[in-house]
Design an enzyme around this catalytic site. Sequence first.
Site, PDB file in Angstrom:
ATOM      1  N   CYS A   2     -11.512  19.118 -28.237  1.00 32.42           N
ATOM      2  CA  CYS A   2     -10.136  17.999 -28.217  1.00 32.42           C
ATOM      3  C   CYS A   2      -9.059  18.575 -29.367  1.00 32.42           C
ATOM      4  O   CYS A   2      -8.548  19.576 -28.684  1.00 32.42           O
ATOM      5  CB  CYS A   2     -10.950  16.604 -29.153  1.00 32.42           C
ATOM      6  SG  CYS A   2     -10.280  15.390 -28.488  1.00 32.42           S
ATOM      7  N   ARG A  27      -5.931  11.832 -29.935  1.00 32.47           N
ATOM      8  CA  ARG A  27      -6.564  12.220 -28.337  1.00 32.47           C
ATOM      9  C   ARG A  27      -7.859  11.811 -28.600  1.00 32.47           C
ATOM     10  O   ARG A  27      -8.993  11.759 -27.131  1.00 32.47           O
ATOM     11  CB  ARG A  27      -6.941  13.568 -28.672  1.00 32.47           C
ATOM     12  CG  ARG A  27      -4.861  14.398 -28.622  1.00 32.47           C
ATOM     13  CD  ARG A  27      -5.224  15.935 -28.141  1.00 32.47           C
ATOM     14  NE  ARG A  27      -6.063  16.467 -26.773  1.00 32.47           N
ATOM     15  CZ  ARG A  27      -5.262  15.968 -25.638  1.00 32.47           C
ATOM     16  NH1 ARG A  27      -4.264  15.157 -25.794  1.00 32.47           N
ATOM     17  NH2 ARG A  27      -6.044  15.483 -24.641  1.00 32.47           N
ATOM     18  N   TRP A  74     -15.296  16.283 -29.015  1.00 32.31           N
ATOM     19  CA  TRP A  74     -15.858  14.838 -28.177  1.00 32.31           C
ATOM     20  C   TRP A  74     -16.751  15.791 -27.125  1.00 32.31           C
ATOM     21  O   TRP A  74     -17.039  16.277 -26.807  1.00 32.31           O
ATOM     22  CB  TRP A  74     -14.275  14.807 -26.637  1.00 32.31           C
ATOM     23  CG  TRP A  74     -14.006  13.052 -26.566  1.00 32.31           C
ATOM     24  CD1 TRP A  74     -14.948  11.959 -27.547  1.00 32.31           C
ATOM     25  CD2 TRP A  74     -13.628  12.530 -26.543  1.00 32.31           C
ATOM     26  NE1 TRP A  74     -14.851  11.096 -27.325  1.00 32.31           N
ATOM     27  CE2 TRP A  74     -13.660  11.206 -26.736  1.00 32.31           C
ATOM     28  CE3 TRP A  74     -11.990  12.737 -26.524  1.00 32.31           C
ATOM     29  CZ2 TRP A  74     -12.914  10.258 -26.411  1.00 32.31           C
ATOM     30  CZ3 TRP A  74     -11.380  12.024 -25.858  1.00 32.31           C
ATOM     31  CH2 TRP A  74     -11.321  10.210 -26.159  1.00 32.31           C
ATOM     32  N   ASN A 100     -12.233  24.391 -27.499  1.00 30.79           N
ATOM     33  CA  ASN A 100     -12.000  23.774 -26.190  1.00 30.79           C
ATOM     34  C   ASN A 100     -12.382  24.252 -25.211  1.00 30.79           C
ATOM     35  O   ASN A 100     -12.243  24.764 -24.776  1.00 30.79           O
ATOM     36  CB  ASN A 100     -10.711  23.091 -27.011  1.00 30.79           C
ATOM     37  CG  ASN A 100     -10.102  22.207 -27.961  1.00 30.79           C
ATOM     38  OD1 ASN A 100     -11.017  22.258 -28.305  1.00 30.79           O
ATOM     39  ND2 ASN A 100      -8.910  21.958 -27.938  1.00 30.79           N
ATOM     40  N   GLY A 101     -13.496  23.287 -24.062  1.00 34.53           N
ATOM     41  CA  GLY A 101     -13.203  23.802 -23.187  1.00 34.53           C
ATOM     42  C   GLY A 101     -14.875  23.547 -22.533  1.00 34.53           C
ATOM     43  O   GLY A 101     -15.627  22.929 -23.944  1.00 34.53           O
ATOM     44  N   GLU A 486      -0.322   9.995  -1.613  1.00 32.86           N
ATOM     45  CA  GLU A 486       0.490  10.601  -3.022  1.00 32.86           C
ATOM     46  C   GLU A 486       1.269  11.460  -2.757  1.00 32.86           C
ATOM     47  O   GLU A 486       2.067  10.890  -3.759  1.00 32.86           O
ATOM     48  CB  GLU A 486      -1.144  10.671  -3.945  1.00 32.86           C
ATOM     49  CG  GLU A 486      -0.689  10.983  -5.134  1.00 32.86           C
ATOM     50  CD  GLU A 486      -0.169  10.020  -5.669  1.00 32.86           C
ATOM     51  OE1 GLU A 486       0.274   8.797  -5.812  1.00 32.86           O
ATOM     52  OE2 GLU A 486       0.461  10.226  -7.080  1.00 32.86           O
ATOM     53  N   LYS A 490       4.924  10.903  -4.329  1.00 30.52           N
ATOM     54  CA  LYS A 490       5.267  11.983  -5.114  1.00 30.52           C
ATOM     55  C   LYS A 490       6.530  12.396  -4.961  1.00 30.52           C
ATOM     56  O   LYS A 490       7.894  12.076  -5.654  1.00 30.52           O
ATOM     57  CB  LYS A 490       4.546  13.159  -5.227  1.00 30.52           C
ATOM     58  CG  LYS A 490       3.546  13.088  -6.635  1.00 30.52           C
ATOM     59  CD  LYS A 490       3.344  12.811  -7.807  1.00 30.52           C
ATOM     60  CE  LYS A 490       3.392  10.788  -8.191  1.00 30.52           C
ATOM     61  NZ  LYS A 490       2.788  10.040  -8.108  1.00 30.52           N
ATOM     62  N   GLU A 493       9.483   9.742  -4.120  1.00 32.90           N
ATOM     63  CA  GLU A 493      10.047   9.070  -5.850  1.00 32.90           C
ATOM     64  C   GLU A 493      10.625  10.071  -6.886  1.00 32.90           C
ATOM     65  O   GLU A 493      11.346   9.272  -7.563  1.00 32.90           O
ATOM     66  CB  GLU A 493       8.125   8.924  -6.538  1.00 32.90           C
ATOM     67  CG  GLU A 493       7.679   7.536  -6.417  1.00 32.90           C
ATOM     68  CD  GLU A 493       5.835   7.580  -7.551  1.00 32.90           C
ATOM     69  OE1 GLU A 493       6.362   6.910  -8.704  1.00 32.90           O
ATOM     70  OE2 GLU A 493       5.587   8.822  -7.585  1.00 32.90           O
ATOM     71  N   HIS A 509      -0.842   8.500  18.112  1.00 31.99           N
ATOM     72  CA  HIS A 509      -0.635   6.897  18.040  1.00 31.99           C
ATOM     73  C   HIS A 509       1.335   6.674  17.189  1.00 31.99           C
ATOM     74  O   HIS A 509       1.230   5.255  17.030  1.00 31.99           O
ATOM     75  CB  HIS A 509      -1.352   6.461  17.790  1.00 31.99           C
ATOM     76  CG  HIS A 509      -2.133   6.261  18.285  1.00 31.99           C
ATOM     77  ND1 HIS A 509      -2.817   5.933  19.127  1.00 31.99           N
ATOM     78  CD2 HIS A 509      -3.811   7.136  17.355  1.00 31.99           C
ATOM     79  CE1 HIS A 509      -4.468   6.105  19.730  1.00 31.99           C
ATOM     80  NE2 HIS A 509      -4.817   6.878  17.971  1.00 31.99           N
ATOM     81  N   LYS A 608       8.534   2.446 -15.647  1.00 29.68           N
ATOM     82  CA  LYS A 608       6.720   2.930 -15.690  1.00 29.68           C
ATOM     83  C   LYS A 608       5.768   1.728 -15.785  1.00 29.68           C
ATOM     84  O   LYS A 608       4.909   2.610 -14.987  1.00 29.68           O
ATOM     85  CB  LYS A 608       6.528   3.795 -17.055  1.00 29.68           C
ATOM     86  CG  LYS A 608       5.281   4.337 -17.706  1.00 29.68           C
ATOM     87  CD  LYS A 608       5.536   5.443 -16.868  1.00 29.68           C
ATOM     88  CE  LYS A 608       3.723   6.549 -16.902  1.00 29.68           C
ATOM     89  NZ  LYS A 608       3.628   7.474 -15.565  1.00 29.68           N
TER      90      LYS A 608
HETATM   91  C1  G6P Z   1       5.303   2.144 -11.426  1.00 31.77           C
HETATM   92  C2  G6P Z   1       4.922   3.486 -11.244  1.00 31.77           C
HETATM   93  C3  G6P Z   1       4.043   4.367 -10.826  1.00 31.77           C
HETATM   94  C4  G6P Z   1       2.766   3.791 -10.751  1.00 31.77           C
HETATM   95  C5  G6P Z   1       2.099   2.038 -10.764  1.00 31.77           C
HETATM   96  C6  G6P Z   1       1.192   1.162 -11.372  1.00 31.77           C
HETATM   97  O1  G6P Z   1       5.404   1.275 -10.512  1.00 31.77           O
HETATM   98  O2  G6P Z   1       6.335   3.836 -11.207  1.00 31.77           O
HETATM   99  O3  G6P Z   1       3.888   5.344 -10.925  1.00 31.77           O
HETATM  100  O4  G6P Z   1       1.801   4.114 -10.294  1.00 31.77           O
HETATM  101  O5  G6P Z   1       3.262   1.381 -11.536  1.00 31.77           O
HETATM  102  O6  G6P Z   1       0.923   1.892 -12.400  1.00 31.77           O
HETATM  103  P1  G6P Z   1       0.135   1.348 -13.642  1.00 31.77           P
HETATM  104  O7  G6P Z   1       0.470   1.416 -14.231  1.00 31.77           O
HETATM  105  O8  G6P Z   1      -0.758   0.070 -12.934  1.00 31.77           O
HETATM  106  O9  G6P Z   1      -0.829   2.593 -12.573  1.00 31.77           O
END
Ligand code: G6P
Length: 613
Positions: A2, A27, A74, A100-101, A486, A490, A493, A509, A608
């Site tokens: 930590c 943390r 931790w 740490n590690g 995912e 990325k 977005e 298909h 966010k």
């Molecule tokens: C928004 C953010 C994404 C995130 C999603 C779910 O669309 O831009 O990055 O994955 O919400 O958010 P959460 O806080 O529930 O993980």
Amino acid sequence: MCGIVGYIGPQDATPIILNGLKRLEYRGYDSAGLAVLNGDRIEIRRDAGKLSRLAELVNGSPISGSPGIGHTRWATHGAPSARNAHPHLGASGRVVVVHNGIVENFLELKDELTAEGTQFNSDTDTETIVHLVEHHQAAGLDLTEAARRTFNQILGAHGIVLLSADEPDKIVCARIGNAGGVVIGLGENENFIASDIPAILEHTRKVIFLESRQMAVITKEAVRIETLEGLPVQPEVHTIAWDAVSAEKGEYRHFMQKEIHEQVRALTDTLAGRVDFNDGRIRLPELNLTPELAKRIRRIYITACGTAAYAGMVGKTLIEKIARVPVEVVIGSEFRYSDPIIDEDTVVLAISQSGETADTLAAMEEGRKKGAVLWSIVNAIGSQAMRMADGYISMQTGPEIGVASTKAFTAPLVDQYMLAILLADLRGTIDDATRRALVADLRLVPDLVSRTLNSEPEIERVALKLKDIHSCLYLGRGINMPIAYEGALKLKEISYIHAEGYPAGEMKHGPIALIDEDMPVLCLTPKDPWHEKMISQIQQAKARGGVVIAVATEGDELVEGLADHILWVPETPWMLSPVVTVIPLQILAYHIAAIRGLDVDQPRNLAKSVTVE
Ligand code: G6P
């Protein structure tokens, strides 16, 4: 694991260490301790519990002097207790370490040391480090060389700080991989060491970040940096602006980049306190999962939005494979309209970074209304999704600032892997040997991620080649299918490039009609049980003139011969492979967006935390 703080100079180290550790308290930790050179002797105060407990110990029995090192722990190896808290002293009482590690080869090293007659006073992996240093000192090496030899012997990713009563003018530290940073703060006739900048920001703005496989010998007047192989390094001195935000961003251009790199540490913290590598068991106390409940669960619904939902799709494979419980993943915005089949033997598991996403919370409410057991995997402590749940797993990633989620994606992958093992153990559907093997694989995770991050310069070169594409198809199968989703998310977005994640077997298909030289195809082709199927996918894309970018396991000559660009990842046990394969896709998206000069941390139209339906 930590927080680390160290000091060398004319002041008393104790208050500097206590204040520094205080700034790292967010943390999380379960024990704290410090060691100070008091005259000719190393004195230690440490205990389980909070920093206030350590302050009490110090008040009751003060220590003054310098240098000194401190740590918040931790637990990973051995319960939180005074004997397992850092710092750890060697047998001579003349050398002390904080760390740490996870020392991956700790059992082998411990066996060797025990065979030589070394007595261990804790259950930690850390203690092997100090005994190894003493072992090399006994052979005539000074602290620096004994430390160097030790750093080269231990496997895994680490931040380590050592001091010796026989060489009171120095502190020796090292960073190996990315298990959290080692920051050296430069003062006037004094120097500081910390795992994170906030711990030392009140003393200095001038800092040096150790890179992986570098070590430093720090006196009050000077800092000497070398590689672990002994080559001198000319460090770059960074000046940190006083505002908290730039301090937090540290050596990185954007929070997203920082958070990508923080994954080694976030994942080490994810294991801390939950995995006991000694007995091969998982402990998730906040989940409130009793053997009785484990046995009666008949179905799990995972519900989440965006990135978190893709993490849930990986979780489905893990839970079904390891615990043999049927799992369905339903995205948050659909859950309450899908009339889910729920009774009191059903679990609704919500995954959310913020814990405040409206659709995810509405899904949880639907579960509650129908009598389900409610669980959540959440990053934001105290958020609604944490408070509502009957049991939760808290992601140990620290705050995530970049809108595009990275470390809050990989942490729940590991959380669900641990949950699956615990569930299987309590249901009696897993034998001891399998459980132990699955748990043992977890200790590889931080280092595998760390090694993947080292490929950032090569991935950046691929990003330069792809920066002007208009569209990209991401293909994956099995446990890596959600990683295709995912990876595509990325890219779209943050770079505003159209990208589509698709189950690779479905390419024929439909999407195959799109493939030509202007439509690159990114194939997730690690050595997992779907490897051969993915090879034939690459061949089909190449046959249509497609440019193929492959995520492949190091040494895979077959893929090397076929793909146009390769993003290499180290060989990883297949159930953990998504934790590793997603990393190059995060880095690729990041660099394409950064090269295009976009606002990586706050992409247009995105929030966010989405608190409306
Ligand atoms: C928004 C953010 C994404 C995130 C999603 C779910 O669309 O831009 O990055 O994955 O919400 O958010 P959460 O806080 O529930 O993980």
